[in-house]
Design an enzyme around this catalytic site. Structure first.
Site, short mmCIF file in Angstrom:
data_model
loop_
_atom_site.label_atom_id
_atom_site.label_comp_id
_atom_site.label_asym_id
_atom_site.label_seq_id
_atom_site.Cartn_x
_atom_site.Cartn_y
_atom_site.Cartn_z
N ASN A 106 -2.54 35.61 -35.51
CA ASN A 106 -2.41 37.06 -35.36
C ASN A 106 -0.94 37.45 -35.47
OD1 ASN A 106 -5.27 37.03 -34.25
ND2 ASN A 106 -4.16 35.98 -32.62
N GLU A 139 1.40 27.64 -37.15
CA GLU A 139 1.26 29.09 -36.92
C GLU A 139 2.54 29.84 -37.29
OE1 GLU A 139 -1.59 30.05 -36.62
OE2 GLU A 139 -2.58 28.22 -35.91
#
Length: 414
Positions: A106, A139
């Site tokens: 995200n 990430e």
């Protein structure tokens, strides 16, 4: 985005109203909101423009040291790699007690299961530290490759995850040079894929996604996370590091804050390769990579050596653990052939290509008393079988295994 303002809710004293800065154009699947009573540890990035925080339960705050030290370094590494500043003003990483996956990219608030982000460095093994580093760097790739440039449809998910895994291995290897992390994990990925991709039930990397269930069942499986990095490694080696990196940068710069397809990446890499002269003008990355991404499996490379003529004949076919009568023997790939007879094991640019048009290629080779090695540094996804023309004794070798064939006594190895 950063919190801009917070006021008490006029109509309900138990609530507050949070107002955040306006987000950049982004895909809806990258939006996340988090409401918790967690605590955070904060650090500045190395360029001092980005706040970096680890968010977790209060009783686990003493396990954030590794992540809070590594994160800003990883962020700076990928800023340099992509030649693009981190596009937001903060990067939070939150450890979630009950989370279904290892991590999710995200934008600005990456979420992890606790065991993939937090660690007690006083008792953890070095191997576990490197694994945590891989999750964090994976990430940290996505804010550029996946968030800043997002795939146009789920069929391109393998590109996002495959490149994130590849760049994560490179990142850990750079930040912890003593680990040899890329070499070790590249071999492990390779062996895993050779098993999974040799089955009749295997599927190609790029698969049509027609309903939501397809995304979970196909896109986030072993092929996405292991075969993808192997193919990026292959591209890096046949294009060269400078061409590969600049092609990736051109792709990011051209498509930032928008969507892109695999063909867009192939086009950026091809343009840069032609500009730098590292790929023949009549050949494109799409021609090569479509055979690897759109087809199932991988080839076995047959090498027949004729000592009297000083030549070898190369051919390919799909490798299958168990063949059946209806096996498709017409599948073929663009295979970069690397070889040496001199001991230069670092020469990983393709000496020549084997493909459907020249799938029974005879080329000059070394003298009959010289050895030959193919596929240096594990740069091509193929098994190799070498046969001696006179008596057909042969070696079957996995990629990157060195082998010697003498004139008198070819060795046999299974």
């Amino acid at each position: 985005m950063k919190l801009m303002n917070q006021i008490n809710c006029p109509s309900n004293a138990d609530y507050v109203v949070d107002e955040f800065e306006e987000s950049p154009p982004m895909s809806t699947y990258l939006v996340v909101y988090m409401v918790s009573d967690f605590v955070y540890t904060e650090a500045n990035s190395e360029n001092d423009q980005v706040k970096y925080r680890i968010i977790c339960k209060k009783d686990l705050a003493n396990q954030t040291e590794f992540a809070i030290n590594l994160g800003p370094k990883a962020l700076k590494y990928y800023e340099d790699y992509f030649d693009e500043k981190f596009p937001l003003q903060k990067q939070d990483m939150a450890a979630i007690p009950d989370f279904s996956s290892s991590g999710m990219e995200n934008w600005g608030l990456a979420t992890f299961t606790e065991s993939c982000l937090l660690i007690d460095t006083d008792v953890a093994s070095t191997a576990i530290l490197y694994e945590i580093a891989k999750f964090i760097t994976h990430e940290m790739v996505h804010p550029w490759f996946g968030d800043l440039v997002t795939m146009k449809w789920w069929t391109g998910l393998w590109l996002n995850e495959g490149f994130a895994n590849y760049a994560a291995l490179r990142g850990v290897d750079t930040l912890f040079p003593e680990s040899k992390y890329f070499q070790v994990n590249n071999v492990e990925n390779f062996l895993d894929v050779l098993d999974a991709d040799s089955l009749q039930s295997a599927h190609p990397l790029s698969v049509a996604i027609r309903k939501p269930d397809d995304i979970d069942s196909i896109s986030w499986d072993q092929m996405t996370y292991t075969k993808g990095p192997i193919l990026f490694h292959m591209m890096n080696t046949f294009l060269g590091e400078n061409t590969f990196k600049q092609g990736i940068r051109n792709y990011i710069h051209k498509y930032k804050f928008s969507n892109a397809e695999p063909d867009d990446l192939w086009s950026s890499l091809t343009e840069e390769a032609h500009r730098q002269g590292t790929l023949d003008k009549n050949l494109t990355v799409k021609q090569i990579m479509d055979t690897w991404a759109l087809q199932t499996g991988y080839p076995v490379l047959n090498v027949v050596r004729d000592y009297s003529a000083g030549t070898v004949t190369l051919s390919q076919e799909r490798y299958l653990t168990i063949k059946s009568n209806d096996t498709d023997n017409k599948t073929c790939w663009w295979i970069p052939i690397t070889m040496t007879t001199s001991g230069d094991f670092n020469q990983t640019n393709a000496t020549f290509w084997l493909n459907c048009e020249n799938n029974n290629l005879t080329t000059p080779l070394a003298k009959d008393n010289e050895w030959v090695i193919y596929n240096m540094q594990m740069t091509g996804r193929s098994y190799i079988i070498i046969k001696r023309k006179s008596d057909h004794t042969h070696l079957r070798i996995a990629p990157d295994q060195f082998f010697f064939v003498s004139t008198e006594n070819p060795r046999r190895s299974e």
